[in-house]
Structure formats: C-alpha cells, structure tokens
Design a protein around this motif. Structure first.
Motif, PDB file in Angstrom:
ATOM      1  N   GLY A   5       0.811  -1.204   0.000  1.00 13.07           N
ATOM      2  CA  GLY A   5       0.000   0.000   0.000  1.00 13.07           C
ATOM      3  C   GLY A   5       0.844   1.252   0.000  1.00 13.07           C
ATOM      4  N   CYS A   6       0.154   2.371  -0.110  1.00 13.19           N
ATOM      5  CA  CYS A   6       0.855   3.646  -0.059  1.00 13.19           C
ATOM      6  C   CYS A   6      -0.094   4.747   0.394  1.00 13.19           C
ATOM      7  N   ASP A   7       0.507   5.787   0.939  1.00  8.95           N
ATOM      8  CA  ASP A   7      -0.209   7.016   1.276  1.00  8.95           C
ATOM      9  C   ASP A   7       0.438   8.165   0.533  1.00  8.95           C
ATOM     10  N   LEU A   8      -0.375   8.868  -0.221  1.00 11.80           N
ATOM     11  CA  LEU A   8       0.133  10.013  -0.982  1.00 11.80           C
ATOM     12  C   LEU A   8      -0.634  11.243  -0.518  1.00 11.80           C
ATOM     13  N   ASP A   9       0.041  12.376  -0.480  1.00 10.02           N
ATOM     14  CA  ASP A   9      -0.730  13.583  -0.172  1.00 10.02           C
ATOM     15  C   ASP A   9      -0.276  14.765  -1.014  1.00 10.02           C
ATOM     16  N   TYR A  10      -1.285  15.553  -1.388  1.00 10.31           N
ATOM     17  CA  TYR A  10      -1.080  16.663  -2.325  1.00 10.31           C
ATOM     18  C   TYR A  10      -1.766  17.910  -1.818  1.00 10.31           C
ATOM     19  N   GLU A  11      -1.226  19.030  -2.225  1.00 13.30           N
ATOM     20  CA  GLU A  11      -1.862  20.312  -1.987  1.00 13.30           C
ATOM     21  C   GLU A  11      -2.268  20.837  -3.358  1.00 13.30           C
ATOM     22  N   VAL A  12      -3.563  20.790  -3.643  1.00 12.89           N
ATOM     23  CA  VAL A  12      -4.061  21.165  -4.966  1.00 12.89           C
ATOM     24  C   VAL A  12      -4.294  22.668  -5.002  1.00 12.89           C
ATOM     25  N   GLY A  60       1.331  20.925  -4.894  1.00 15.65           N
ATOM     26  CA  GLY A  60       2.375  20.635  -3.912  1.00 15.65           C
ATOM     27  C   GLY A  60       2.245  19.195  -3.451  1.00 15.65           C
ATOM     28  N   TYR A  61       3.343  18.616  -2.991  1.00 19.37           N
ATOM     29  CA  TYR A  61       3.227  17.213  -2.572  1.00 19.37           C
ATOM     30  C   TYR A  61       4.254  16.871  -1.509  1.00 19.37           C
ATOM     31  N   GLY A  62       3.931  15.868  -0.741  1.00 21.39           N
ATOM     32  CA  GLY A  62       4.848  15.330   0.251  1.00 21.39           C
ATOM     33  C   GLY A  62       5.470  14.045  -0.257  1.00 21.39           C
ATOM     34  N   LYS A  63       6.398  13.529   0.479  1.00 22.06           N
ATOM     35  CA  LYS A  63       7.050  12.272   0.088  1.00 22.06           C
ATOM     36  C   LYS A  63       6.056  11.129   0.258  1.00 22.06           C
ATOM     37  N   PRO A  64       5.905  10.256  -0.738  1.00 25.10           N
ATOM     38  CA  PRO A  64       4.970   9.149  -0.591  1.00 25.10           C
ATOM     39  C   PRO A  64       5.433   8.184   0.492  1.00 25.10           C
ATOM     40  N   ALA A  65       4.457   7.635   1.217  1.00 24.87           N
ATOM     41  CA  ALA A  65       4.747   6.564   2.180  1.00 24.87           C
ATOM     42  C   ALA A  65       4.342   5.248   1.519  1.00 24.87           C
ATOM     43  N   VAL A  66       5.305   4.381   1.322  1.00 31.63           N
ATOM     44  CA  VAL A  66       5.071   3.133   0.593  1.00 31.63           C
ATOM     45  C   VAL A  66       5.307   1.972   1.562  1.00 31.63           C
ATOM     46  N   ARG A  67       4.410   0.990   1.507  1.00 37.80           N
ATOM     47  CA  ARG A  67       4.483  -0.122   2.466  1.00 37.80           C
ATOM     48  C   ARG A  67       4.435  -1.464   1.751  1.00 37.80           C
ATOM     49  N   ILE A  68       5.185  -2.398   2.265  1.00 40.90           N
ATOM     50  CA  ILE A  68       5.017  -3.788   1.850  1.00 40.90           C
ATOM     51  C   ILE A  68       5.429  -4.678   3.018  1.00 40.90           C
ATOM     52  N   GLU A  69       4.585  -5.655   3.303  1.00 37.71           N
ATOM     53  CA  GLU A  69       4.792  -6.519   4.459  1.00 37.71           C
ATOM     54  C   GLU A  69       4.529  -7.953   4.014  1.00 37.71           C
ATOM     55  N   ALA A  70       5.408  -8.859   4.380  1.00 42.28           N
ATOM     56  CA  ALA A  70       5.196 -10.261   4.018  1.00 42.28           C
ATOM     57  C   ALA A  70       4.284 -10.906   5.051  1.00 42.28           C
ATOM     58  N   ILE A 113      17.613  -8.067 -27.259  1.00 40.22           N
ATOM     59  CA  ILE A 113      16.761  -8.696 -26.241  1.00 40.22           C
ATOM     60  C   ILE A 113      15.658  -7.713 -25.858  1.00 40.22           C
ATOM     61  N   PRO A 114      14.385  -8.038 -26.130  1.00 37.43           N
ATOM     62  CA  PRO A 114      13.308  -7.130 -25.733  1.00 37.43           C
ATOM     63  C   PRO A 114      13.346  -6.908 -24.225  1.00 37.43           C
ATOM     64  N   ALA A 115      13.178  -5.667 -23.808  1.00 37.73           N
ATOM     65  CA  ALA A 115      13.243  -5.357 -22.376  1.00 37.73           C
ATOM     66  C   ALA A 115      12.322  -4.193 -22.081  1.00 37.73           C
ATOM     67  N   ARG A 116      11.762  -4.210 -20.852  1.00 40.91           N
ATOM     68  CA  ARG A 116      10.816  -3.161 -20.486  1.00 40.91           C
ATOM     69  C   ARG A 116      10.945  -2.784 -19.019  1.00 40.91           C
ATOM     70  N   PHE A 117      10.337  -1.678 -18.682  1.00 46.68           N
ATOM     71  CA  PHE A 117      10.463  -1.037 -17.387  1.00 46.68           C
ATOM     72  C   PHE A 117       9.294  -1.468 -16.509  1.00 46.68           C
ATOM     73  N   VAL A 118       9.564  -1.747 -15.244  1.00 46.45           N
ATOM     74  CA  VAL A 118       8.525  -2.202 -14.318  1.00 46.45           C
ATOM     75  C   VAL A 118       8.610  -1.393 -13.028  1.00 46.45           C
ATOM     76  N   SER A 119       7.499  -0.820 -12.620  1.00 49.60           N
ATOM     77  CA  SER A 119       7.441  -0.211 -11.282  1.00 49.60           C
ATOM     78  C   SER A 119       6.773  -1.218 -10.342  1.00 49.60           C
ATOM     79  N   ALA A 120       7.171  -1.186  -9.081  1.00 49.84           N
ATOM     80  CA  ALA A 120       6.749  -2.272  -8.191  1.00 49.84           C
ATOM     81  C   ALA A 120       6.798  -1.863  -6.730  1.00 49.84           C
ATOM     82  N   TYR A 121       6.006  -2.572  -5.938  1.00 46.88           N
ATOM     83  CA  TYR A 121       6.223  -2.621  -4.500  1.00 46.88           C
ATOM     84  C   TYR A 121       7.284  -3.698  -4.272  1.00 46.88           C
ATOM     85  N   ALA A 122       8.318  -3.344  -3.531  1.00 48.17           N
ATOM     86  CA  ALA A 122       9.446  -4.282  -3.394  1.00 48.17           C
ATOM     87  C   ALA A 122       9.676  -4.615  -1.927  1.00 48.17           C
ATOM     88  N   TRP A 123       9.542  -5.878  -1.637  1.00 45.41           N
ATOM     89  CA  TRP A 123       9.700  -6.344  -0.262  1.00 45.41           C
ATOM     90  C   TRP A 123      11.112  -6.093   0.248  1.00 45.41           C
TER      91      TRP A 123
END
Lengths: 283, 283, 283, 283
Positions: free
Chosen positions: A6-13, A254-264, A185-195
């Motif tokens: 999960g993640c928490d994002l916050d913005y000032e619109v 405006g924005y703050g730093k995202p809080a990103v979570r991953i738990e096994a 070699i075909p290759a592509r970019f992946v964004s992820a939650y990483a344990w």
C-alpha cells in the motif's frame, strides 16, 4: 508468498478541477493475484478507470478540488512465481520473437538503445547468450555504477547514467534495458512494491523477454540488487519511466514524500533474499 | 476517394535465415477500406503475421535465405474521410482525455516533449486552443524550417531538428508531435502512402487527438504541406519513427531505394490539393 | 632525429576573395628546430602571418581568387627530445601548477571534462599518479575503443566517442584529454606530422602537463599508439580540435584529400617505434 | 566615470592545503584604470599571481588552511569608454580579421556555435551587418528568453538555453556569443562588476569584435539589458564561463553567497542607464 502492500500520498491542490492520473494499484496477472483491495481518496469525487490491455497497467483519474488531497491504497497480493533454472533460459532470436514483443526492442525516451549499441556490443556482445547474459549486464551495472540517491532527475536517460556512473533504481533499470535492447533482447520497465527495499519506496526494475523450457516469458531482473523477484509486486509496465509514473497531476500541485508499504504475511522478516529470478507468463 | 497504392523493395541478403519485419500494408480502419490486396516475396517462405491491437499496424515477418529478396505490395484503398469544420474542433483537457490516449502525451525517443516544453509554451502557449493551434504549429514549422533531403539521419530527434532548422518529413512530424505533447495535446506518428507526394516515397505525417462535434478522434496534419489528408493512406502508427519502420532487417543486408506508388482511381491527376484536414474515428 | 615533412593541399575556390587560414607549418620551439622551409601557393597573393604567443601556432592567411588553389609546404625539422624515466615523472597538484596551465584544466567544445568527471574517477581515480596514470588512460583507450576511419565527424566530442567506443586519432586525443582534465591533469590537443603513420595524414595526439626531475613540461602521448613521441613534429596546439584546423576556408570551397609526407633523414625506415614518451620544455 | 567596486567572499575549508584560484580583481586596460586597490585574506598565506597576457585576467592563488577563509577585494576604477556612433561600426570580414581574434570564432564548451549555425543563419543571416546585427541578436534574446534566476546550472550551454528559453546572465551571454560566432563575428565572454545591477552580483556580458572609424575593437553588449556598457568594470575575459570563474577551489569547500559591491563616485544613483555601447581598444 502473500504480501500486504500500500501507499499514502498527499497533495496540496492549487486550483479546482485539477486532473490527476494514478497508477499505484497492483496488476492482476498470471502469478500475481490481488485480494482485499481498497483505494480511498480524501475528496469524494467521480473516478475514471482504465486497464491498459497491452500492459495490464491500472489507471485511475479524478479531477480534484482546490485544497488537500490524500490517497490511500491497500491490497493483499499473492505472488506465485514460476521457479526455473537460469541455465535453461535462452535468448530468442528475432526470427522467433513474438511480434508484439518487437516494440520492446525499440529505443525510447530514456533508453537510447540505438546510441548505446556499440557500447553494448563491446561489453556484452561476446558473452554467452541467455539469462546469464542479462545477469551479466546487471552485474556490470552493480560493479560499475554507484547507487546514489539524488544523483539524477526526471530527464536523466540511460546515456546520462552511463556517463555519470551513478543513479537510482530508475536509472539502473533504464541502462540495463538499453543494453538488452541494443543486443536484440526485448526489455521493459517495471514499477513495483518491493519487499524489504530500504528505505521503503516505489521501486523500479526491468524485465527481459527470454525463453525457458515452458516457452517465452518476461523475466524479472533488479540491477540494483535491492530486491528479489519473489518479493516484487508489479504496478506499471512500460517502455521506460516516461510511461509509468505513479502520479501524473495536470496543474500546479504541492506534494509530500509518498509513504510506501510492503509486508510479508507468510515469510519471516529476516529471511534471506533469494537471488533467483522469477517468471510469470504474459497473457 | 479510391487509390491504388504499392511498393517494390529489394534487398541483398548476406546470410541464410536473416529475419525481416515489414510494415508496408495499408491499415484497415474506419474511413480506410482495403481491397484487392497482394503481398508477394521473391522467396517462397513461411510468413508470420501480426496486427497490433492498439495501433492497427500490420506486421509481416519472414526469415530470408541468402541472395536477392524482392517484395511487392499492391492494394486498392478507399478513403472516406469525415469532413469537419476546423473552427469547431477543440482540444480536450486532461480531465476528459480517454485514458488510452495518455500514452501519446509522453516523450519518446525522437520526441523529447519534456525538453521542449518551455519552447512550446513560449511560441504557442498563448494561442487560441483547438485545431487551429495545431495548424499554427504546422505553419510555424513551415515558416521556420527548411525541407532539405539528406539533412538528417535516423538518430535525429525533434530537439536536433529545432536546432538545425531543417529536416525531412520524419523530422517535421517529430517536431510537430513534440510541440503538441508539450502543450498537452496527445500526438502520434503516422507513416503513409501520400497522393502526389513528389518525389514518391513513404511519407511521414502526424495526428493529434482533438474533439469535434461528433466526439474525440485523431486528426491528421502534414507539417511539410506536401500532402493532403484526403490523399493519405495510413500504414503505421506509433509514438515516433522508432516504432514505424517499413522494414526492419535483423542482420547484414544491402538494399536499393524503395519504389513507392500511389495513384488516384477517381480523381484527376491535377486536382488541387485540399488543405482541410480529415478525420477518422478510432475504434 | 631529422625529418623532412610537408604536405600538398588543393582546393577549388568558388568565388573571388575567399579567405583561407592555414596552420600547417612546423612549430619552432625548444626541442624542435625548423630549417630549409618553404610554403608555396599556386596563386600569387599577399600573405598575413601570425605566430600565436601562447601556443606557438603559425597561421598564414590569404584571400584566394576563384579557381584552383594548391598549397605546398616543405621543411626539414630536427627533433631533440629530452629522454626521461617515466617512473620519475609526477603529476603536479593544483597548488603548484603554473597558473598559465590552468586553462588546460577547463572543459572545451569537444572535451566535456566536466561531464566525464565521474567516469574518469571511477576508472582512473584510484590509480597511482604520475606519467603512468596518463599511460594507463591511453592504454584504456587502446583496449576499449576501436580505431575506425570514418566513424566520427567534426561535431563528435569526447562524450560521443566514449559512447560509440570508436573513433579516429582526433577522437582518441579528445577522450584522453577529457579524462586527464577530469582528474586535474592539464592536457591539450596537438596536431602533428607523424613519422610512419600509416596511411600518412595529419595526426592528432595530446600532451599532459607533468613534472620530471628537471621541472614541469608538456609530455606527449599518442593514445592511438600509431606514432612515437620521437617521431612527432608539432604543428598546432590548442584546447581541442576546434582550435587546430590545418585549413579554415571562409566560403564555399571544394577540396581533395591532403597529401602529407614525413621522411626520416637519419634513421632506418624499418626502425622499431620507441614507445617511451619524449618531452620538450615549454618556454 | 569612477566606481568603487569590491566583494566579500567566505569559505569553509575542509582540509589543510586546499588550493584556491581567484579572478576577482578589475582588469587594467585601456579605458579602465585601477587605483587604490586592496585584496585581503583572513588567512596570512603566500600568494601566487599571474596576469594572463592574451586576456588581461588577473589570477591569485593560495593554499588555504582548514577553517574559515574570507576574502575582501576593494578598488577604485575609472572607466573612460570611447563614445561611438553604432551606425558607423561594421563587421570585419574574415579576410581582414586580426588573426589573434580567430580564436573567438571557434566553438567552446558552453558555446556550440557550430551546432547553432543553421539557427543563427535563419534568424539573423539576412539582417544588415554591423553593430546593429549584434544589437538585433541581443534584442532577440531579450524578446525570446526569460531571465529566470535558478533556471540553469554550471553545465548549461547555449544550446540548452535556446531550448529552455530562459536563463541567467551567463546563459544570455553564451547564447549571444554562439549566434555571433555562428555568423562569423568573433565574440567572447566577460565577467564584470556591473553598476546598478539588481540584485548586486557578479555579472556576465559579452564582447564582439567590430570595426569603428578608429579601427577594430571589442564592443561590449549586455543581452540581459541589466547593465550599461559605461557601468561595467571588466574582471575576466574568456571563451566562455568555463574560463572565467571568480573562484576555483580544488578540494571540498563550503561557501556563502558572495557579497558584490559597486558604487558610482561621480554620478547620481538614479541616473538613467545609457544604452549606447562603449568600446575600449585592445592592446
């Protein structure tokens, strides 16, 4: 393996009716099942949704009102990666590549594979082909680049990273992709939650199209060595970072730093990272 | 309008089993119907075919034997472009863009829209929005760039073209696309058979996503002013030229200059070019 | 060692009063004495001459008439290079560099030393300092770059060469200079007549400011390994190739390939190339 | 006109024996006389001095001890600029340029005149030649670029500035120089104390070699329009900013923002800026 991500994002619109597009939800794909998912916004607004057929990326759009906007995403994801023997995983010659994978041979904004062809040929052209050659590329990056937070920005490309000899996960992924494409070699970019990524954040890794005993598939690699394939929950897939932003606001924000979570949920916190890659067949 | 289109390509293949991917067949799409089509190769070989869902591009692959390889494509194509009043065609704000069009806002290899944003804002940011703004971009290119055969190569990008103030159709298209994306207008690259293009060749133009009275659609523009929208038979569509090569050989190959043909079956050879753009709805 | 050097240049001048500046005459400097010199032009025209104090470059200008212009230069040059033991030649820290050498630490058009600093530090930052470190740079270039005629053009810079992993003498010199400057070693570009260069042509090498037992001096290096320091007759010295063209015409001009000659008057044609560098003190 | 100029610099030196080179003293040259000058350092250290013959730049070097280092420069400078009628100031064709000025036609690190030639030709190639063409270049910059503090960094070049359409004084100077050189007008970079520059800081302007009724000279231009030629006290002259840093430390150093001062001793503080340029003959 089960993860709670999960993640928490916050913005000032700064103005009413400011569009945002988010790409933070875990993909639903073979080997990655999503359950008990929720996406909540602090503003009660209509949402547009789109799941891109060719990538599986899940986009959500809203038009926010002026003021504070927070986003909370939570999901439980089960990864069931296919185990394989790297020694049996081959490169696929152009004559047998699935034609839909050709797109991932082309250069893209941050992956100037065309310009890096001579470099790739000199460093990796003579190496034994297959999964081990992509691993060799990742090892080369590990040995020749520094992982330096703050050393790059959103305009940094693979060519820049090669010259600067440093970068962050995004830059490592771009350069590894560039070398792969330059070698055919075909290759592509992946964004992820990483344990166990430390510090926790959205992560960027890459996939190469290779062929195991059970056929062709996208194989995951993390050239930063900061995660293991069996701890990566895929979010966005694209030609490069230009296509996989977790948030694209259209307007002043405006924005703050995202809080990103991953738990096994089913493995000990201190379990050793496995370094074997993991594959999941494409649809 | 009905056209007979086609091309003759010839190659000297240096080794057996050299893969080639061709993208020379006319698209089948609303407003563009293909009939009486043939694609012949001088070598009798199995063909792989793929029609890319997101673009409609038609790919053919074969693995050629050493020696001479010639390709002949012929088709009859009926264009039925929608007429429209440019004054009624608007830009679509990000909050209402179809999410699948977002991809065409991103920078790509030869279209560094991110780097050209300040330039685009200074030149075009203040102009009235809509079809007329894309036309203003095309006019600006016409007034500020020279069309100079041989002045660019396959690595030339929009940024290079802006500095060199010259280019060929590919370069004009890239720069127009870059300016559009930088202004928030989705835009993409189109290769085509172009009626009365002189000298005859594969042509490159661009499309912008705009919204007429009947809804959103890709609207064609030719910043070189060398063709008219009602004389353009679309072949390939992509983020930029990296994705729309008419031929991609994988191996050492000699080649001659392609012979490209287009003949109008129902209009006089000397009819004046119409300059109104033409639209065809996306699926 | 005595050499007879010279060149024949020919031009087709398209308009009257076309200025040409030549820099083809051997420098007169400690360790390089010029005798029996002649410079002849096929057109009988007034000449402007200038010997640049800071470099010793000798410039000749004329304004040619329309038609054919040929140039013949011939000279006998005696080289008396100082012998030295590389192990005793040190780098000079910034606190003791002659202030006039500082100029040769700065980046220049084709030598983006500022951009290549991280690369240089990663590859060479840890090596033992001194003459041997510049030799290590030259060896790295030899091992990592291909010498490929035609692989670069007049806009190719050190950064480009590093990515393309190939170049000609000009490019090898630029990249070696860039690495030196990035490490704090003043370095400059030298054009020369090079004994036994094959095929004969104007050659480009580089010099680094180092300090031997007898004091600071510019030490010659040829990163292409195609010449030896005791067979190099210096013509032009500058920050990079931008400053050391053998001919700068101002106007439209056709030209043939220059014929460049160098013959040893007192050594056997098949004598082994010496690989020791050679130094000559600056004034 | 008499000015009192000066600056206060302060550094936090992280290690003993850290070399610094300063170039903050006013040049002594025709039209610019220096009196009552002092340069003081908070550490009592031996100084090396060098006045570069080709530029008149005055360099001072010291090797500082660990700890705080402050520098105070103060001088009284009398400017006696030659008045001239811009309409009588011509460009000098290459056939009559002093050969020592040729250097300032070449591209340099931050002035890629070679790459900007087509751009310069399209915008300025057709304009009437002479002082007025350089003024037209400066006007173009004023009209087409934003002066935006913080919009560039030390690696920003003329090409970047043209694309970004914004910059600071350094960037305006680089782009004006690039356009001049691309048109065959020798041009160079000048750092200066600038009267009534707001906020006070080191300023960067440029000079072009032109020819008035009394002969060839370097004519000053300020493309930012933030200073007038009769209020500019020259400090450093070079090909571009790479050669004219006010301080070059060799080692890790903390620093504060420089305090720069200029006060007119014989003109009212609110006198209108004169926009006529001013010339001073080169030696």
């Amino acid at each position: 393996m089960r993860y709670r991500v999960g993640c928490d994002l916050d913005y000032e619109v700064k103005a009413d009716d400011t569009p945002f597009v988010f790409n933070i939800e875990a993909q639903r794909r073979p080997g990655q099942a999503v359950a008990r998912e929720s996406l909540r916004f602090s503003q009660d607004l209509p949402l547009d949704r789109f799941e891109m057929p060719e990538s599986g990326n899940r986009y959500v759009r809203l038009c926010a009102d002026k003021g504070k906007l927070t986003v909370r995403y939570e999901a439980e994801v089960t990864l069931d990666p296919a185990r394989f023997d790297p020694a049996l995983v081959r490169e696929v010659p152009a004559g047998r590549l699935p034609l839909e994978a050709l797109t991932h041979l082309y250069p893209s904004r941050y992956v100037e594979a065309d310009l890096l062809r001579p470099y790739a040929q000199r460093e990796f052209g003579h190496l034994p082909r297959g999964h081990q050659r992509v691993t060799a590329i990742c090892n080369w990056l590990h040995d020749n680049l520094d992982y330096t937070p703050g050393s790059s920005d959103e305009q940094t490309s693979a060519r820049d990273t090669l010259l600067q000899r440093q970068g962050v996960c995004r830059d490592f992924a771009h350069l590894a992709i560039a070398f792969c494409r330059a070698l055919g070699i075909p290759a592509r970019f992946v964004s992820a939650y990483a344990w166990r990524l430390s510090p926790p954040d959205f992560h960027a890794v890459m996939e190469a199209w290779l062929e195991g005993p059970e056929g062709g598939a996208w194989f995951l690699f993390d050239p930063t060595r900061k995660s293991a394939a069996d701890g990566l929950v895929r979010i966005g897939i694209g030609r490069d970072a230009a296509e996989v932003a977790f948030c694209s606001p259209f307007g002043e924000v405006g924005y703050g730093k995202p809080a990103v979570r991953i738990e096994a949920l089913d493995r000990p916190a201190r379990e050793a990272l496995t370094t074997e890659a993991v594959t999941a067949a494409v649809a």
